[in-house]
Design an enzyme around this catalytic site. Structure first.
Site, PDB file in Angstrom:
ATOM      1  N   GLU A 290       0.830  -1.214   0.000  1.00 48.15           N
ATOM      2  CA  GLU A 290       0.000   0.000   0.000  1.00 48.15           C
ATOM      3  C   GLU A 290       0.854   1.249   0.000  1.00 48.15           C
ATOM      4  O   GLU A 290       0.864   2.002   0.977  1.00 48.15           O
ATOM      5  CB  GLU A 290      -0.828   0.052   1.290  1.00 48.15           C
ATOM      6  CG  GLU A 290      -1.859  -0.997   1.436  1.00 48.15           C
ATOM      7  CD  GLU A 290      -2.334  -1.113   2.894  1.00 48.15           C
ATOM      8  OE1 GLU A 290      -1.653  -0.634   3.814  1.00 48.15           O
ATOM      9  OE2 GLU A 290      -3.386  -1.692   3.082  1.00 48.15           O
ATOM     10  N   GLY A 292       1.873   5.028  -0.553  1.00 53.10           N
ATOM     11  CA  GLY A 292       1.192   6.313  -0.759  1.00 53.10           C
ATOM     12  C   GLY A 292       2.212   7.347  -1.193  1.00 53.10           C
ATOM     13  O   GLY A 292       2.319   7.726  -2.350  1.00 53.10           O
ATOM     14  N   ARG A 330       3.255  19.630   7.411  1.00 49.78           N
ATOM     15  CA  ARG A 330       4.258  18.621   7.781  1.00 49.78           C
ATOM     16  C   ARG A 330       5.483  19.189   8.515  1.00 49.78           C
ATOM     17  O   ARG A 330       5.949  18.583   9.477  1.00 49.78           O
ATOM     18  CB  ARG A 330       4.687  17.808   6.548  1.00 49.78           C
ATOM     19  CG  ARG A 330       3.516  17.051   5.902  1.00 49.78           C
ATOM     20  CD  ARG A 330       3.945  16.031   4.856  1.00 49.78           C
ATOM     21  NE  ARG A 330       4.617  14.905   5.445  1.00 49.78           N
ATOM     22  CZ  ARG A 330       5.918  14.734   5.467  1.00 49.78           C
ATOM     23  NH1 ARG A 330       6.715  15.602   4.880  1.00 49.78           N
ATOM     24  NH2 ARG A 330       6.448  13.676   6.046  1.00 49.78           N
ATOM     25  N   CYS A 361      -1.177  33.087  11.634  1.00 45.87           N
ATOM     26  CA  CYS A 361      -0.864  33.801  12.863  1.00 45.87           C
ATOM     27  C   CYS A 361      -0.325  32.799  13.880  1.00 45.87           C
ATOM     28  O   CYS A 361      -1.030  32.393  14.807  1.00 45.87           O
ATOM     29  CB  CYS A 361      -2.125  34.479  13.372  1.00 45.87           C
ATOM     30  SG  CYS A 361      -1.731  35.641  14.645  1.00 45.87           S
TER      31      CYS A 361
HETATM   32  C1  LIG Z   1      -1.906   1.141   6.963  1.00 41.69           C
HETATM   33  C2  LIG Z   1      -1.152   2.065   6.092  1.00 41.69           C
HETATM   34  N1  LIG Z   1      -0.945   1.711   4.814  1.00 41.69           N
HETATM   35  C3  LIG Z   1      -0.268   2.511   3.978  1.00 41.69           C
HETATM   36  C4  LIG Z   1       0.224   3.738   4.385  1.00 41.69           C
HETATM   37  C5  LIG Z   1       0.953   4.556   3.392  1.00 41.69           C
HETATM   38  O1  LIG Z   1       2.224   4.852   3.779  1.00 41.69           O
HETATM   39  P1  LIG Z   1       3.218   5.616   2.821  1.00 41.69           P
HETATM   40  O2  LIG Z   1       2.529   6.840   2.354  1.00 41.69           O
HETATM   41  O3  LIG Z   1       4.357   5.914   3.698  1.00 41.69           O
HETATM   42  O4  LIG Z   1       3.560   4.701   1.719  1.00 41.69           O
HETATM   43  C6  LIG Z   1       0.051   4.142   5.717  1.00 41.69           C
HETATM   44  C7  LIG Z   1       0.620   5.394   6.229  1.00 41.69           C
HETATM   45  O5  LIG Z   1       1.672   5.405   6.827  1.00 41.69           O
HETATM   46  C8  LIG Z   1      -0.680   3.278   6.584  1.00 41.69           C
HETATM   47  O6  LIG Z   1      -0.884   3.631   7.842  1.00 41.69           O
HETATM   48  N1  LIG Z   2       0.871  11.872   7.424  1.00 35.80           N
HETATM   49  C1  LIG Z   2       2.191  11.353   7.564  1.00 35.80           C
HETATM   50  C2  LIG Z   2       2.372   9.929   7.146  1.00 35.80           C
HETATM   51  C3  LIG Z   2       1.158   9.070   7.093  1.00 35.80           C
HETATM   52  C4  LIG Z   2       0.917   8.225   8.237  1.00 35.80           C
HETATM   53  C5  LIG Z   2      -0.167   7.283   7.864  1.00 35.80           C
HETATM   54  N2  LIG Z   2      -0.095   6.046   8.577  1.00 35.80           N
HETATM   55  C6  LIG Z   2       3.175  12.238   6.851  1.00 35.80           C
HETATM   56  O1  LIG Z   2       2.807  13.277   6.396  1.00 35.80           O
HETATM   57  O2  LIG Z   2       4.339  11.924   6.769  1.00 35.80           O
END
Ligand SMILES: Cc1ncc(COP(=O)(O)O)c(C=O)c1O
Ligand SMILES: N[C@@H](CCCC[NH3+])C(=O)O
Length: 443
Positions: A290, A292, A330, A361
């Site tokens: 998975e 992202g 972030r 602000c």
């Molecule tokens: C369960 C799960 N899957 C996938 C992701 C995607 O992670 P990344 O964006 O670091 O690939 C996250 C976020 O950390 C997550 O919590």
């Molecule tokens: N939101 C986080 C990572 C995603 C966490 C999800 N499990 C970031 O900006 O780095």
């Protein structure tokens, strides 16, 4: 600033992404503006798919939509043949509205509400990743009531601590997510799921954290999961068909970040799976991941207009832009670091070190501490790279600042995929109770 994907400096000395000149993008769409390099997004999707195909294992690559969930992105992900991971009704709704095939949607979350579960059951999504016993019992009851059988994975905490910021590290025992393997809870969950009439247990899920560079953490997670699979086979007579290893593959935000190529992450995982699962009932599970950030992160650039400059001699020069923590929380949340360039003067040498402030602000509203840039003036354009992941999706309306527009750029074309929010969009949900319409009379 490192130039990712199709980014380059054009003959006018301007940053150009997907063949689109940053100054022209500003003229057409305004700033702040999220710019997404569509070619790079597709390339990353293909790298994942090709690396898994090369492994010979059965697989699914699900884009973790939390990183960037808009309908156009769901379309691209679908076109590239990936699946989709959603964690809320909102993400599920976005995917369904975009026409994403429900059977390739995986539903995560540590507190899925009955409404969310009902929506996903109605849509007949591919799989639920069950996080805890409350959900397991609720989902089973709702599935039975509807005479549906629901495919599930159980999320486990493998007890692996990823080397990343503690807020984005999730595989350790002390976590709100998942069933713990070490204390026997995960085995109990397997038995409960196997006995549940409304559920079909496909396998397990483990995610150790995010922005991870080393392969050791993933390999260790595979080992733990394989040990657990063996225990489950021996003690519960259940064989996992699917092992989902989550996301977390790192990207290069700044110099010194050392991510591996997608193909290397995938190879380390698939090799570990092949060796660790050999001998467990002669059954190699299907591998799901998975990613992202590693699909969308480097493809995003945020374009700002520079406004005020405050020089404190001998201390620091603050250069403020027309966005900040509202479009990129972030740095404030995780002390994340970014690179930047003056997008309308790309060939000029850096001549000073400044810090980039947002317009909220809030003293903590800083985007970059200490970045070398040419001397800037009000009206110059600042580009911040690697903002594709967890920027738009984590944006807020703090100080009632509207969220920026998002454009996809490719081959000289720029298409709006999210319109700029207006002030009206923001006040639209406000209500003034009738009693406040009367003149307040102070006695
Ligand atoms: C369960 C799960 N899957 C996938 C992701 C995607 O992670 P990344 O964006 O670091 O690939 C996250 C976020 O950390 C997550 O919590
Ligand atoms: N939101 C986080 C990572 C995603 C966490 C999800 N499990 C970031 O900006 O780095």
């Amino acid at each position: 600033m490192y130039l990712h994907g199709t980014s380059e400096i054009n003959a006018n000395g301007h940053l150009e992404i997907g063949g689109c000149d940053a100054a022209e993008l500003k003229a057409q769409f305004g700033t702040p503006l999220y710019i997404v390099d569509e070619h790079l997004v597709r390339e990353r999707c293909r790298e994942y798919m090709e690396a898994f195909r090369a492994s010979g294992l059965k697989f699914q690559v699900a884009f973790a939509s939390k990183a960037f969930c808009v309908m156009a992105m769901c379309r691209i992900v679908d076109e590239e043949g990936l699946s989709l991971d959603v964690v809320s009704e909102g993400e599920l709704y976005t995917a369904l509205q975009a026409g994403f095939p429900a059977e390739r949607i995986h539903f995560h979350g540590n507190n899925k509400t009955p409404d969310e579960i009902a929506m996903a059951l109605d849509a007949r999504i591919g799989c639920f990743v069950v996080d805890n016993f409350t959900e397991l019992h609720l989902l089973n009851a709702m599935a039975k009531e509807r005479k549906q059988t629901v495919s599930v994975l159980l999320r486990v905490t493998p007890g692996v601590e990823a080397h990343t910021h503690e807020y984005i590290s999730t595989g350790q025992i002390d976590s709100k997510f998942g069933f713990d393997i070490g204390n026997g809870t995960a085995l109990e969950a397997v038995q409960a799921a196997a006995d549940a009439e409304g559920l079909e247990l496909l396998g397990i899920h483990s995610h150790i954290g995010s922005q991870i560079f080393e392969t050791e953490g993933f390999q260790l997670a595979v080992e733990r999961v394989a040990q657990f699979a063996r225990q489950v086979k021996d003690e519960a007579g259940v064989a996992f068909q699917v092992v989902n290893l989550g996301g977390g593959f790192g990207i290069r935000y700044v110099e010194g970040d050392t991510p591996l190529a997608v193909s290397e992450y995938v190879r380390s995982i698939t090799d570990a799976v092949k060796s660790c699962f050999a001998g467990i009932g002669n059954l190699l599970p299907e591998i799901w991941v998975e990613p992202g950030r590693s699909i969308i992160g480097e493809a995003g650039t945020t374009l700002y207009t520079i406004g005020s400059v405050k020089d404190i001699p001998g201390v620091r020069k603050y250069v403020a832009v027309d966005g900040g923590m509202t479009d990129n929380p972030r740095p404030a949340l995780y002390e994340s670091r970014y690179e930047a360039m003056v997008a309308n003067r790309g060939n000029e040498e850096a001549s000073e070190v400044v810090s980039i402030a947002g317009k909220c602000c809030e003293s903590g509203d800083m985007l970059i501490w200490d970045v070398a840039l040419p001397k800037v003036n009000q009206g110059d354009l600042l580009a911040v790279s690697c903002t594709g992941a967890y920027n738009y999706s984590m944006a807020s309306n703090y100080n009632r600042i509207p969220r920026p527009a998002v454009v996809f750029v490719q081959d000289g074309e720029a298409d709006i995929v999210v319109r700029r929010e207006s002030h009206r969009d923001i006040v639209m949900n406000d209500c003034i109770p009738a009693r406040l319409n009367k003149q307040a009379v102070l006695k």
